[in-house]
Scaffold this motif. Structure first.
Motif, mmCIF file in Angstrom:
data_model
loop_
_atom_site.group_PDB
_atom_site.id
_atom_site.type_symbol
_atom_site.label_atom_id
_atom_site.label_comp_id
_atom_site.label_asym_id
_atom_site.label_seq_id
_atom_site.Cartn_x
_atom_site.Cartn_y
_atom_site.Cartn_z
ATOM 1 N N SER A 188 0.547 -1.004 -0.076
ATOM 2 C CA SER A 188 -0.033 -0.310 0.285
ATOM 3 C C SER A 188 1.141 1.126 -0.286
ATOM 4 C CB SER A 188 -0.736 0.031 0.866
ATOM 5 O OG SER A 188 -1.820 -1.323 1.360
ATOM 6 N N THR A 189 0.221 1.923 -0.327
ATOM 7 C CA THR A 189 1.434 3.565 -1.342
ATOM 8 C C THR A 189 0.376 4.515 -0.645
ATOM 9 O OG1 THR A 189 0.579 3.679 -3.360
ATOM 10 C CG2 THR A 189 2.724 2.579 -3.054
ATOM 11 N N ASN A 190 1.119 5.743 -0.027
ATOM 12 C CA ASN A 190 1.316 7.122 0.030
ATOM 13 C C ASN A 190 1.866 8.002 -0.216
ATOM 14 O OD1 ASN A 190 1.171 6.164 2.856
ATOM 15 N ND2 ASN A 190 0.674 8.182 2.756
ATOM 16 N N TYR A 191 1.539 9.246 -0.465
ATOM 17 C CA TYR A 191 2.426 10.759 -1.391
ATOM 18 C C TYR A 191 1.827 11.417 -0.885
ATOM 19 C CZ TYR A 191 3.444 6.489 -4.621
ATOM 20 O OH TYR A 191 3.735 5.540 -5.353
ATOM 21 N N LEU A 192 2.896 12.743 -1.205
ATOM 22 C CA LEU A 192 2.811 14.063 -0.749
ATOM 23 C C LEU A 192 1.796 14.664 -1.909
ATOM 24 C CD1 LEU A 192 3.747 16.301 1.068
ATOM 25 C CD2 LEU A 192 5.692 16.875 -0.540
ATOM 26 N N ASP A 193 0.745 15.412 -1.541
ATOM 27 C CA ASP A 193 -0.149 15.968 -2.671
ATOM 28 C C ASP A 193 0.528 16.560 -4.130
ATOM 29 O OD1 ASP A 193 -2.997 16.894 -0.862
ATOM 30 O OD2 ASP A 193 -2.615 15.117 -1.568
ATOM 31 N N SER A 194 2.294 17.036 -3.307
ATOM 32 C CA SER A 194 2.846 17.488 -4.826
ATOM 33 C C SER A 194 3.280 16.796 -5.862
ATOM 34 C CB SER A 194 3.876 19.023 -4.297
ATOM 35 O OG SER A 194 4.298 18.384 -3.627
ATOM 36 N N LYS A 254 1.887 13.846 -6.347
ATOM 37 C CA LYS A 254 1.271 12.477 -6.941
ATOM 38 C C LYS A 254 0.590 12.708 -8.654
ATOM 39 C CE LYS A 254 -2.074 12.057 -2.825
ATOM 40 N NZ LYS A 254 -2.830 12.051 -2.263
ATOM 41 N N GLY A 255 1.224 11.439 -8.884
ATOM 42 C CA GLY A 255 1.240 11.509 -10.218
ATOM 43 C C GLY A 255 2.486 11.243 -11.248
ATOM 44 N N ARG A 256 3.786 11.939 -10.215
ATOM 45 C CA ARG A 256 5.079 12.314 -10.641
ATOM 46 C C ARG A 256 5.927 11.199 -10.206
ATOM 47 N NH1 ARG A 256 7.712 17.149 -10.067
ATOM 48 N NH2 ARG A 256 6.536 17.052 -7.607
ATOM 49 N N PHE A 257 6.096 10.854 -8.962
ATOM 50 C CA PHE A 257 6.790 10.004 -8.380
ATOM 51 C C PHE A 257 5.922 8.473 -8.148
ATOM 52 C CE2 PHE A 257 9.078 13.265 -5.856
ATOM 53 C CZ PHE A 257 9.737 13.996 -7.188
ATOM 54 N N ALA A 258 7.198 7.687 -8.434
ATOM 55 C CA ALA A 258 5.938 6.045 -7.841
ATOM 56 C C ALA A 258 6.894 5.141 -6.622
ATOM 57 C CB ALA A 258 6.230 5.070 -9.313
ATOM 58 N N ILE A 259 7.011 4.790 -6.025
ATOM 59 C CA ILE A 259 7.793 4.032 -5.003
ATOM 60 C C ILE A 259 7.326 2.870 -4.798
ATOM 61 C CG2 ILE A 259 5.769 4.195 -2.916
ATOM 62 C CD1 ILE A 259 8.022 4.636 -0.505
ATOM 63 N N ARG A 279 9.116 -0.992 -3.955
ATOM 64 C CA ARG A 279 9.658 -2.468 -3.386
ATOM 65 C C ARG A 279 10.638 -3.033 -3.591
ATOM 66 N NH1 ARG A 279 7.760 -2.651 3.093
ATOM 67 N NH2 ARG A 279 9.432 -3.817 3.010
ATOM 68 N N ASP A 280 11.554 -3.992 -3.127
ATOM 69 C CA ASP A 280 11.601 -5.470 -4.076
ATOM 70 C C ASP A 280 11.874 -5.696 -2.165
ATOM 71 O OD1 ASP A 280 13.063 -8.133 -4.342
ATOM 72 O OD2 ASP A 280 13.676 -6.874 -6.271
ATOM 73 N N ASN A 281 11.276 -6.666 -1.591
ATOM 74 C CA ASN A 281 11.215 -7.923 -0.915
ATOM 75 C C ASN A 281 12.540 -7.903 -0.397
ATOM 76 O OD1 ASN A 281 9.643 -5.665 0.585
ATOM 77 N ND2 ASN A 281 8.059 -7.388 0.367
ATOM 78 N N ALA A 282 12.706 -9.453 -1.891
ATOM 79 C CA ALA A 282 13.905 -10.239 -0.922
ATOM 80 C C ALA A 282 14.454 -9.631 -1.805
ATOM 81 C CB ALA A 282 13.877 -10.901 -2.867
ATOM 82 N N LYS A 283 15.331 -8.087 -2.161
ATOM 83 C CA LYS A 283 16.494 -7.620 -2.176
ATOM 84 C C LYS A 283 16.465 -6.282 -0.808
ATOM 85 C CE LYS A 283 17.440 -7.999 -7.342
ATOM 86 N NZ LYS A 283 17.495 -6.867 -8.336
ATOM 87 N N ASN A 284 15.258 -6.531 -0.114
ATOM 88 C CA ASN A 284 15.519 -5.324 0.993
ATOM 89 C C ASN A 284 15.910 -3.747 1.095
ATOM 90 O OD1 ASN A 284 14.849 -7.199 3.216
ATOM 91 N ND2 ASN A 284 17.278 -7.362 3.402
ATOM 92 N N THR A 285 15.063 -3.626 -0.007
ATOM 93 C CA THR A 285 15.475 -2.161 -1.149
ATOM 94 C C THR A 285 14.022 -1.407 -1.502
ATOM 95 O OG1 THR A 285 17.321 -2.599 -1.794
ATOM 96 C CG2 THR A 285 16.602 -1.153 -3.579
ATOM 97 N N VAL A 286 14.733 -0.134 -1.534
ATOM 98 C CA VAL A 286 12.440 0.670 -1.433
ATOM 99 C C VAL A 286 13.847 1.534 -2.813
ATOM 100 C CG1 VAL A 286 13.821 2.161 0.054
ATOM 101 C CG2 VAL A 286 11.117 2.312 -1.008
ATOM 102 N N TYR A 287 13.051 2.116 -3.644
ATOM 103 C CA TYR A 287 13.072 2.735 -4.574
ATOM 104 C C TYR A 287 11.838 4.512 -4.848
ATOM 105 C CZ TYR A 287 14.931 -1.858 -6.796
ATOM 106 O OH TYR A 287 15.511 -2.784 -6.751
ATOM 107 N N LEU A 288 12.622 5.358 -5.783
ATOM 108 C CA LEU A 288 11.092 6.227 -5.866
ATOM 109 C C LEU A 288 11.509 6.792 -6.831
ATOM 110 C CD1 LEU A 288 9.403 7.962 -4.321
ATOM 111 C CD2 LEU A 288 11.602 9.623 -4.164
ATOM 112 N N GLN A 289 10.642 6.386 -8.140
ATOM 113 C CA GLN A 289 11.095 7.249 -9.440
ATOM 114 C C GLN A 289 10.347 8.251 -9.489
ATOM 115 O OE1 GLN A 289 12.625 5.578 -12.504
ATOM 116 N NE2 GLN A 289 12.526 7.258 -12.844
ATOM 117 N N MET A 290 11.384 8.857 -10.062
ATOM 118 C CA MET A 290 10.844 10.773 -10.113
ATOM 119 C C MET A 290 10.486 11.206 -11.536
ATOM 120 S SD MET A 290 12.524 11.949 -6.709
ATOM 121 C CE MET A 290 14.809 11.474 -7.865
#
Length: 121
Positions: A56-62, A64-69, A71-82
């Motif tokens: 489940s995700t949530n974003y700062l209003d400013s 939304k629609g531009r950034f995407a969070i 995660r890869d649980n197998a790699k213990n990694t989180v990403y932020l595509q901006m």
């Protein structure tokens, strides 16, 4: 000892894209929530995006629609595509994670050291 290591920051022109990564290492049993925050000069740190273990995700209003969070649980990694970056996105970006670790186990927040994102022509 648990550590978070961020990568992917840099200088980008307005309208451009960057992808941030944050990898957790150490004796980790489970990573619950993972998140990205940012702090611009002279401003308070703000939560940019958050993702739960169940994705489940949530974003700062400013952003939304531009950034995407994600995660890869197998790699213990989180990403932020901006995408569609704006000068006002310029800040130091930090990742955080709520992690269960240790013997006996305990759960606490961990933070990365931050990575600079600069949006400028």
């Amino acid at each position: 000892q648990v550590q978070l290591a961020e990568s992917g920051g840099g200088l980008v022109q307005p309208g451009g894209s960057l992808k941030l990564s944050c990898a957790a290492s150490g004796t980790i049993f489970r990573i619950y929530e993972m998140a990205w925050h940012r702090q611009a000069p002279g401003k308070e740190r703000e939560l940019v995006a958050r993702i739960t273990y169940g994705l489940s995700t949530n974003y700062l209003d400013s952003v939304k629609g531009r950034f995407a969070i994600s995660r890869d649980n197998a790699k213990n990694t989180v990403y932020l595509q901006m995408n569609s970056l704006k000068p006002e996105d310029t800040a130091v970006y930090y990742c955080s994670a709520l992690i269960e670790s240790g013997y006996p186990s305990y759960t606490r927040d961990y933070w990365g050291q931050g990575t600079q994102v600069t949006v400028s022509s």
